[in-house]
Motif scaffolding. Sequence first.
Motif, mmCIF file in Angstrom:
data_model
loop_
_atom_site.group_PDB
_atom_site.id
_atom_site.type_symbol
_atom_site.label_atom_id
_atom_site.label_comp_id
_atom_site.label_asym_id
_atom_site.label_seq_id
_atom_site.Cartn_x
_atom_site.Cartn_y
_atom_site.Cartn_z
ATOM 1 N N PRO A 371 12.687 -71.642 -103.410
ATOM 2 C CA PRO A 371 11.376 -71.150 -103.850
ATOM 3 C C PRO A 371 11.450 -69.688 -104.291
ATOM 4 O O PRO A 371 12.166 -68.878 -103.708
ATOM 5 C CB PRO A 371 10.503 -71.306 -102.595
ATOM 6 N N GLY A 372 10.705 -69.361 -105.328
ATOM 7 C CA GLY A 372 10.629 -67.985 -105.792
ATOM 8 C C GLY A 372 11.692 -67.578 -106.776
ATOM 9 O O GLY A 372 11.611 -66.512 -107.387
ATOM 10 N N THR A 373 12.735 -68.418 -106.943
ATOM 11 C CA THR A 373 13.788 -68.128 -107.921
ATOM 12 C C THR A 373 14.056 -69.306 -108.848
ATOM 13 O O THR A 373 14.541 -69.114 -109.957
ATOM 14 C CB THR A 373 15.112 -67.757 -107.232
ATOM 15 N N GLY A 374 13.777 -70.520 -108.394
ATOM 16 C CA GLY A 374 14.106 -71.712 -109.179
ATOM 17 C C GLY A 374 15.565 -72.103 -109.099
ATOM 18 O O GLY A 374 16.001 -73.043 -109.773
ATOM 19 N N LYS A 375 16.356 -71.395 -108.281
ATOM 20 C CA LYS A 375 17.784 -71.715 -108.171
ATOM 21 C C LYS A 375 17.977 -73.128 -107.619
ATOM 22 O O LYS A 375 17.412 -73.480 -106.580
ATOM 23 C CB LYS A 375 18.487 -70.716 -107.277
ATOM 24 N N VAL A 376 18.765 -73.914 -108.328
ATOM 25 C CA VAL A 376 19.077 -75.271 -107.873
ATOM 26 C C VAL A 376 20.232 -75.161 -106.888
ATOM 27 O O VAL A 376 21.356 -74.826 -107.266
ATOM 28 C CB VAL A 376 19.446 -76.179 -109.059
ATOM 29 N N LEU A 377 19.958 -75.441 -105.633
ATOM 30 C CA LEU A 377 20.953 -75.256 -104.567
ATOM 31 C C LEU A 377 21.846 -76.468 -104.397
ATOM 32 O O LEU A 377 22.985 -76.345 -103.936
ATOM 33 C CB LEU A 377 20.251 -74.941 -103.249
ATOM 34 N N ALA A 378 21.349 -77.651 -104.756
ATOM 35 C CA ALA A 378 22.142 -78.875 -104.611
ATOM 36 C C ALA A 378 21.515 -79.990 -105.423
ATOM 37 O O ALA A 378 20.294 -80.029 -105.597
ATOM 38 C CB ALA A 378 22.240 -79.289 -103.141
ATOM 39 N N ALA A 535 10.744 -81.422 -106.733
ATOM 40 C CA ALA A 535 11.198 -80.395 -105.788
ATOM 41 C C ALA A 535 10.740 -79.015 -106.238
ATOM 42 O O ALA A 535 10.299 -78.193 -105.420
ATOM 43 C CB ALA A 535 12.721 -80.431 -105.658
ATOM 44 N N ASN A 536 10.818 -78.748 -107.526
ATOM 45 C CA ASN A 536 10.445 -77.434 -108.024
ATOM 46 C C ASN A 536 8.935 -77.206 -107.967
ATOM 47 O O ASN A 536 8.475 -76.076 -107.763
ATOM 48 C CB ASN A 536 10.963 -77.236 -109.444
ATOM 49 N N CYS A 548 8.919 -70.929 -110.915
ATOM 50 C CA CYS A 548 10.141 -70.477 -111.580
ATOM 51 C C CYS A 548 10.867 -71.703 -112.109
ATOM 52 O O CYS A 548 11.146 -72.631 -111.347
ATOM 53 C CB CYS A 548 11.058 -69.730 -110.615
ATOM 54 N N PRO A 549 11.170 -71.756 -113.407
ATOM 55 C CA PRO A 549 11.899 -72.902 -113.960
ATOM 56 C C PRO A 549 13.228 -73.101 -113.247
ATOM 57 O O PRO A 549 13.833 -72.115 -112.769
ATOM 58 C CB PRO A 549 12.111 -72.516 -115.430
ATOM 59 N N PRO A 550 13.702 -74.326 -113.159
ATOM 60 C CA PRO A 550 14.996 -74.562 -112.505
ATOM 61 C C PRO A 550 16.106 -73.791 -113.216
ATOM 62 O O PRO A 550 16.177 -73.765 -114.442
ATOM 63 C CB PRO A 550 15.201 -76.071 -112.656
ATOM 64 N N VAL A 551 16.972 -73.167 -112.450
ATOM 65 C CA VAL A 551 18.102 -72.437 -113.018
ATOM 66 C C VAL A 551 19.357 -72.818 -112.246
ATOM 67 O O VAL A 551 19.366 -72.821 -111.020
ATOM 68 C CB VAL A 551 17.867 -70.906 -112.985
ATOM 69 N N ALA A 552 20.402 -73.177 -112.990
ATOM 70 C CA ALA A 552 21.673 -73.561 -112.375
ATOM 71 C C ALA A 552 22.781 -72.566 -112.692
ATOM 72 O O ALA A 552 23.768 -72.491 -111.968
ATOM 73 C CB ALA A 552 22.091 -74.954 -112.847
ATOM 74 N N GLU A 568 17.431 -67.979 -120.765
ATOM 75 C CA GLU A 568 16.487 -67.116 -120.064
ATOM 76 C C GLU A 568 15.473 -67.943 -119.285
ATOM 77 O O GLU A 568 15.046 -69.004 -119.722
ATOM 78 C CB GLU A 568 15.771 -66.210 -121.060
ATOM 79 N N ARG A 569 15.108 -67.451 -118.121
ATOM 80 C CA ARG A 569 14.116 -68.108 -117.275
ATOM 81 C C ARG A 569 13.093 -67.062 -116.835
ATOM 82 O O ARG A 569 13.467 -65.996 -116.340
ATOM 83 C CB ARG A 569 14.771 -68.744 -116.047
ATOM 84 N N THR A 570 11.818 -67.368 -117.020
ATOM 85 C CA THR A 570 10.759 -66.437 -116.651
ATOM 86 C C THR A 570 9.823 -67.102 -115.654
ATOM 87 O O THR A 570 9.276 -68.177 -115.926
ATOM 88 C CB THR A 570 9.961 -65.999 -117.896
ATOM 89 N N CYS A 571 9.651 -66.472 -114.509
ATOM 90 C CA CYS A 571 8.721 -66.986 -113.496
ATOM 91 C C CYS A 571 7.296 -66.571 -113.852
ATOM 92 O O CYS A 571 7.076 -65.568 -114.530
ATOM 93 C CB CYS A 571 9.085 -66.457 -112.117
ATOM 94 N N ARG A 572 6.318 -67.327 -113.368
ATOM 95 C CA ARG A 572 4.915 -66.986 -113.626
ATOM 96 C C ARG A 572 4.045 -67.512 -112.480
ATOM 97 O O ARG A 572 4.364 -68.509 -111.837
ATOM 98 C CB ARG A 572 4.446 -67.566 -114.963
ATOM 99 N N GLN A 573 2.942 -66.816 -112.261
ATOM 100 C CA GLN A 573 1.997 -67.206 -111.216
ATOM 101 C C GLN A 573 1.080 -68.287 -111.771
ATOM 102 O O GLN A 573 0.343 -68.055 -112.726
ATOM 103 C CB GLN A 573 1.177 -65.999 -110.764
#
Length: 802
Positions: A371-378, A535-536, A548-552, A568-573
């Motif tokens: 959460p908060g970054t969109g990083k795909v952890l697995a 999940a996102n 935050c869009p998914p980022v790998a 590029e990935r841009t988060c938004r409220q």
Amino acid sequence: MRQRRSITGGGAILQRVGVLAVISVVAGLLLGGMLLPIVGGVGLLARTGANDFERLPSELDIAAPPQVSRILAADGSTLATFYFQNRIVVSLDEVPEVMQKALISVEDVRFYEHHGVDIKGAVRALLHNGSSGSVQQGGSTLTQQLVKNILIENAQAKGDKQAVAAAHSDTLARKAREARYALALERKYSKQQILAAYLNYAYFGDGAYGVGSAAKHYFGRSVRKLTLPQAAMLAGLVQSPEVYDPVLHPEAAKARRDIVLGQMLKYHFIDQSQYDLSVNRPVTLHVQRQGNGCEDSSAPYFCDYVQHVIETSKAFGATKADRVKLLLRGGLTIHTTLEPEVQQAADAAVRKYVHPRDPSGVAGAEAVVEPGTGKVLAVSVSRPYGQDAKRGQNTIDYAVDQKYGGGQFGYPAGSTFKLFVLAAAMKQGIPLSTSIYAPTQTTVTGLTNCQGLPVAPWPVHNAGDSESGRFNLVTGTWFSVNTFFAQLEQRTGLCDPVKLAEAMGVRQNDGSAPEQVGPFTLGSAHSGYTTLDIANAYATIAAHGRYCPPVAITKVTDQNGGAVRVPERTCRQVLEPGLADTITTILHGVLTQRGATAAGVGEPGRPAAAKTGTADNNVASNFAGFVPQMAAAVWVGDPTRSATRSLNGLNIGGRTYGEVFGATIAGPIWRDTLQAALQGQPVIPLPAADQQYVHGITKPVPDVTGLGLGDATKVLQRAGFKVTVSPTPVDSLFPQDTVARTTPSAGFGAPPGATIVIYVSTGQAPPVQPPPSVAPSASASPSTAPSPTCKPKPHGHGPPHC
């Protein structure tokens, strides 16, 4: 790289004449026009060919050869390698002197004396080969061999098959061109640069290009650590890698190695004692094969996702062909978001409940996001990754959409979509205490899509025939009551929940926007959805409404260490923090409240929030939820018949199930994943509810008692409310056909856009004064909101009977 050939009879004579012709031309240029004393027609050929030789192209650069690209996990470990040629480029400083000398002694002992073409060496090879009847010594210098390798590589990079064939052809024209280029290279580059390039371009057999890869492949060590016998063996391979392959032909490899050692002794690169010690040693290999692609990866489905991100993103090239070329040849270092311990936890959990080659035909998939970054952890899929279907292998990534390697269709998301209707209702100001009677079944009508067009009526029923009662936004979510959410969707309208889902990153498997249909709240769609998107979306709630869009991929560098632009990935409220946090407190109850749909699943060893998602007719088990640091979604179903085959009664993962709900299989996978993945991480409490969204955003209902229907309707609509008229008049002291009262009553609060019910007066005094109307409580919170009196169902599956 040279090949041994057998030349006899007239062919041998012509071959020697051709070689003499090239030697004569080159020698004439080198000696200022004085040709070798060649007899007859060969001398004439040399004299007339000198001008043609000078006109041959001479500009050739030593470009970096194709290199291996590596995909790295977040901790720097290698997940996968991709290459056109398995090559590790090394500097000359990294290559031990013994390796350099071994190569020079057997391939070009006059390397440091000639200027690219060795006249003496060519004549010596010609005479030796002529006497033996076969080509046992080559006349080409290391520089000429390098030219050939560069020309072949340049042609392959352009996809020019004709040029590749020309570079391999055994013709006088090819030899002349190589000689011309070799002379030019020697003028442009130093001997050290040429030797380094040769060592990196040369093919050492068994898929190993360059001495760096060869050392790693055959001996499992870096080139710096090569011993004398090992260096001699590698040097002997370049003449004919297939013939001297030490894996397939160890005796031939040893014999060739010993020849190299003999050459090194002859030219005083080693002494007798070194020779004696080395020649008596056996050829000992420690072969390490370099994987190419995702099949050998410890996280193959995440790897496949990353590969598709690269191949579909214009950040890596204008066309897909350009991107594939960059990946296979560019020597990229691709840093990713994958956390190995999270991946291991997801794989273990998924395969515990859905076996890799499950006889049921059912598969499972899970995506884990930060959460908060969109990083795909697995990214985990139950089926083994690979091309062999007979062995149960599969390359379709069930966790992602079609663009990134998913199947042609996604999967029904079930009641996980109730999140979007709940969020839309709260955003519109509907209080959590708003009570709706939810019958066992009902038909939803009057919905319109975002274009204002009517949507088909939708008959909806609850999970069990006896499930009915009054629910509010909290208990309706805890018990996942279908007919409650169907009516709540009527109040919010269809467009707002759909737009919210889209803002939180949810799209159909084919990339289109969520489908605007009545059963949207139950995750219905013609193309289906994916666990990564779900999940996102839940990660957005965990991140206090920030999407935050998914980022790998976090960083990419090229073979020289230079930065390569990444997507590029841009988060938004997309939701107010207080609204998102209030939803979190409601979803927490799904796991903790007696009788709630996930009460049997429980929390993953720390406070969490979640939602079950049983697909219609039990064709899939879905589950999504989060803790502050991590969100995950799970799908379990039959990928070949995802919309038709019920999971009820199947034996999945060695267990036979009766009715299958979201909490039955997907829930435990989610719980076990997070519990293992979060080992050693701090426990972070969930946020508190925001009272503004608990009570709802309300405005007072105007007093329209005593007004006619037309005037009363105008007053209420001007105040921002919708109006409906009860079909049953009521007794009151107000004149007949005027407004007797409203629900909610005048002065009480109601959310903007809420529907106000008008009751028309009969004009007759009531026999008994009725008690005043009471609006829904404004003090309810997720923990204290009114709950129906309910009898829990066993195992927490479905809402209780209320």
